[in-house]
Motif scaffolding. Structure first.
Motif, PDB file in Angstrom:
ATOM      1  N   GLY A  36       0.834  -1.190   0.000  1.00  0.00           N
ATOM      2  CA  GLY A  36       0.000   0.000   0.000  1.00  0.00           C
ATOM      3  C   GLY A  36       0.874   1.247   0.000  1.00  0.00           C
ATOM      4  N   SER A  37       0.419   2.277   0.684  1.00  0.00           N
ATOM      5  CA  SER A  37       1.178   3.526   0.730  1.00  0.00           C
ATOM      6  C   SER A  37       2.546   3.291   1.377  1.00  0.00           C
ATOM      7  CB  SER A  37       0.408   4.587   1.520  1.00  0.00           C
ATOM      8  OG  SER A  37      -0.818   4.877   0.881  1.00  0.00           O
ATOM      9  N   LEU A  38       3.572   3.932   0.815  1.00  0.00           N
ATOM     10  CA  LEU A  38       4.933   3.774   1.310  1.00  0.00           C
ATOM     11  C   LEU A  38       5.371   4.998   2.080  1.00  0.00           C
ATOM     12  CD1 LEU A  38       6.660   2.337  -1.905  1.00  0.00           C
ATOM     13  CD2 LEU A  38       5.573   1.052  -0.039  1.00  0.00           C
ATOM     14  N   THR A  39       6.236   4.778   3.045  1.00  0.00           N
ATOM     15  CA  THR A  39       6.850   5.900   3.745  1.00  0.00           C
ATOM     16  C   THR A  39       7.897   6.524   2.811  1.00  0.00           C
ATOM     17  OG1 THR A  39       8.644   4.567   4.676  1.00  0.00           O
ATOM     18  CG2 THR A  39       6.560   4.660   5.921  1.00  0.00           C
ATOM     19  N   PRO A  40       8.301   7.777   3.083  1.00  0.00           N
ATOM     20  CA  PRO A  40       9.351   8.391   2.247  1.00  0.00           C
ATOM     21  C   PRO A  40      10.619   7.541   2.186  1.00  0.00           C
ATOM     22  CG  PRO A  40       8.308  10.052   3.601  1.00  0.00           C
ATOM     23  CD  PRO A  40       7.761   8.734   4.063  1.00  0.00           C
ATOM     24  N   GLU A  41      10.971   6.907   3.287  1.00  0.00           N
ATOM     25  CA  GLU A  41      12.166   6.056   3.304  1.00  0.00           C
ATOM     26  C   GLU A  41      11.987   4.853   2.398  1.00  0.00           C
ATOM     27  OE1 GLU A  41      15.092   3.798   6.542  1.00  0.00           O
ATOM     28  OE2 GLU A  41      13.028   4.344   7.092  1.00  0.00           O
ATOM     29  N   GLU A  42      10.788   4.240   2.444  1.00  0.00           N
ATOM     30  CA  GLU A  42      10.521   3.079   1.590  1.00  0.00           C
ATOM     31  C   GLU A  42      10.485   3.478   0.113  1.00  0.00           C
ATOM     32  OE1 GLU A  42       7.788   0.343   4.609  1.00  0.00           O
ATOM     33  OE2 GLU A  42       6.869   1.930   3.402  1.00  0.00           O
ATOM     34  N   ALA A  43       9.890   4.632  -0.175  1.00  0.00           N
ATOM     35  CA  ALA A  43       9.833   5.104  -1.558  1.00  0.00           C
ATOM     36  C   ALA A  43      11.241   5.372  -2.094  1.00  0.00           C
ATOM     37  CB  ALA A  43       8.982   6.369  -1.644  1.00  0.00           C
ATOM     38  N   ARG A  44      12.075   5.984  -1.267  1.00  0.00           N
ATOM     39  CA  ARG A  44      13.447   6.269  -1.685  1.00  0.00           C
ATOM     40  C   ARG A  44      14.214   4.965  -1.932  1.00  0.00           C
ATOM     41  NH1 ARG A  44      14.271   9.513   1.886  1.00  0.00           N
ATOM     42  NH2 ARG A  44      15.209   8.187   3.492  1.00  0.00           N
ATOM     43  N   TYR A  45      14.029   4.000  -1.042  1.00  0.00           N
ATOM     44  CA  TYR A  45      14.718   2.718  -1.209  1.00  0.00           C
ATOM     45  C   TYR A  45      14.254   2.003  -2.471  1.00  0.00           C
ATOM     46  CZ  TYR A  45      16.152  -2.083  -0.548  1.00  0.00           C
ATOM     47  OH  TYR A  45      16.700  -3.330  -0.753  1.00  0.00           O
ATOM     48  N   SER A  46      12.947   2.000  -2.728  1.00  0.00           N
ATOM     49  CA  SER A  46      12.432   1.305  -3.906  1.00  0.00           C
ATOM     50  C   SER A  46      12.939   1.950  -5.192  1.00  0.00           C
ATOM     51  CB  SER A  46      10.897   1.273  -3.894  1.00  0.00           C
ATOM     52  OG  SER A  46      10.366   2.582  -3.936  1.00  0.00           O
ATOM     53  N   ARG A  47      13.157   3.269  -5.157  1.00  0.00           N
ATOM     54  CA  ARG A  47      13.739   3.928  -6.327  1.00  0.00           C
ATOM     55  C   ARG A  47      15.194   3.474  -6.526  1.00  0.00           C
ATOM     56  NH1 ARG A  47      12.765   8.230  -9.548  1.00  0.00           N
ATOM     57  NH2 ARG A  47      14.585   9.241 -10.499  1.00  0.00           N
ATOM     58  N   GLN A  48      15.912   3.354  -5.432  1.00  0.00           N
ATOM     59  CA  GLN A  48      17.293   2.888  -5.513  1.00  0.00           C
ATOM     60  C   GLN A  48      17.362   1.458  -6.034  1.00  0.00           C
ATOM     61  OE1 GLN A  48      18.475   3.510  -1.450  1.00  0.00           O
ATOM     62  NE2 GLN A  48      19.056   5.650  -1.777  1.00  0.00           N
ATOM     63  N   VAL A  49      16.407   0.630  -5.637  1.00  0.00           N
ATOM     64  CA  VAL A  49      16.365  -0.752  -6.111  1.00  0.00           C
ATOM     65  C   VAL A  49      16.087  -0.791  -7.620  1.00  0.00           C
ATOM     66  CG1 VAL A  49      15.117  -2.945  -5.974  1.00  0.00           C
ATOM     67  CG2 VAL A  49      15.706  -1.715  -3.892  1.00  0.00           C
TER      68      VAL A  49
END
Length: 223
Positions: A126-139
């Motif tokens: 579901g909705s991601l935290t800013p930290e999770e969103a940043r990590y998923s972009r890095q992945v």
């Protein structure tokens, strides 16, 4: 025949094909069969492309027949050239596939787009935290670079190391490297996001493709 048995047979067939294909590909390119039995090389090298074409046209009998006729005519016309150059078919399929996969990940990193791994993560969490969103972009960036690296190594080995070395890499090392990438990413995620519920990227892919956003024509831009 029960549905469970059908599924079991299907997975056995898939597993058998997944093992048999790289073995046949290696045998047809890196052994004496490359010169003594070039027809095998043509058949095996063309099999993935033909399978994809048939799968894309499976629902239309007319298109399916047209594909078979068209492929048959092309093979009849160019069989000799294919026998002399089937290693190029293998190479273009291998390196080209990884370039296309890298592009699939990479284009979603453009400004105004949602990174592909972010979509996978949102489909599961579901909705991601800013930290999770940043990590998923890095992945997403990591997968883009990894897939490009596979293609570049494939190209370098094909042109400079000889067909035998290239065939080992393409047929026996590429897929294990992908599995290793999954494992490494999972380990990094456990350290970077220790409080996130544990799901694999494959869970995200499966969840994503079941959502309306994954259907053809759906917008992939950030709203």
């Amino acid at each position: 025949m029960t549905w469970t048995l059908v599924r079991a047979i299907r997975w056995i067939v898939i597993a058998t094909g997944a093992i048999a294909y790289p073995v046949l590909a290696y045998y047809s390119t890196a052994t004496s069969a490359a010169t003594t039995f070039p027809s095998l090389g043509v058949a095996v090298s063309m099999a993935p492309s033909l399978a994809i074409l048939l799968w894309l046209t499976w629902r239309s009998t007319m298109r399916w027949i047209m594909v078979l006729v068209g492929v048959g005519v092309l093979l009849w016309e160019f069989w000799g050239a294919l026998e002399r150059n089937f290693s190029w078919v293998y190479f273009l399929q291998h390196a080209g596939t990884y370039v296309m996969l890298a592009a699939v990940f990479g284009v979603t990193l453009a400004r105004g787009r949602q990174p592909l791994c972010t979509r996978f993560a949102e489909a599961v969490h579901g909705s991601l935290t800013p930290e999770e969103a940043r990590y998923s972009r890095q992945v997403t960036l990591a997968w883009t670079l990894f897939l490009l690296a596979i293609s570049l190594v494939s190209s370098a080995l094909f042109f400079f190391a000889g067909i035998e070395v290239w065939s080992v890499f393409a047929n026996f090392l590429s897929f294990p490297l992908i599995l290793l990438m999954f494992v490494v990413e999972y380990g990094v995620r456990l350290r970077k996001l220790p409080h996130q519920k544990k799901h694999s990227i494959m869970d995200g892919m499966l969840a994503y493709w079941k959502t309306p956003a994954a259907r053809p024509g759906a917008s992939s831009d950030i709203r």
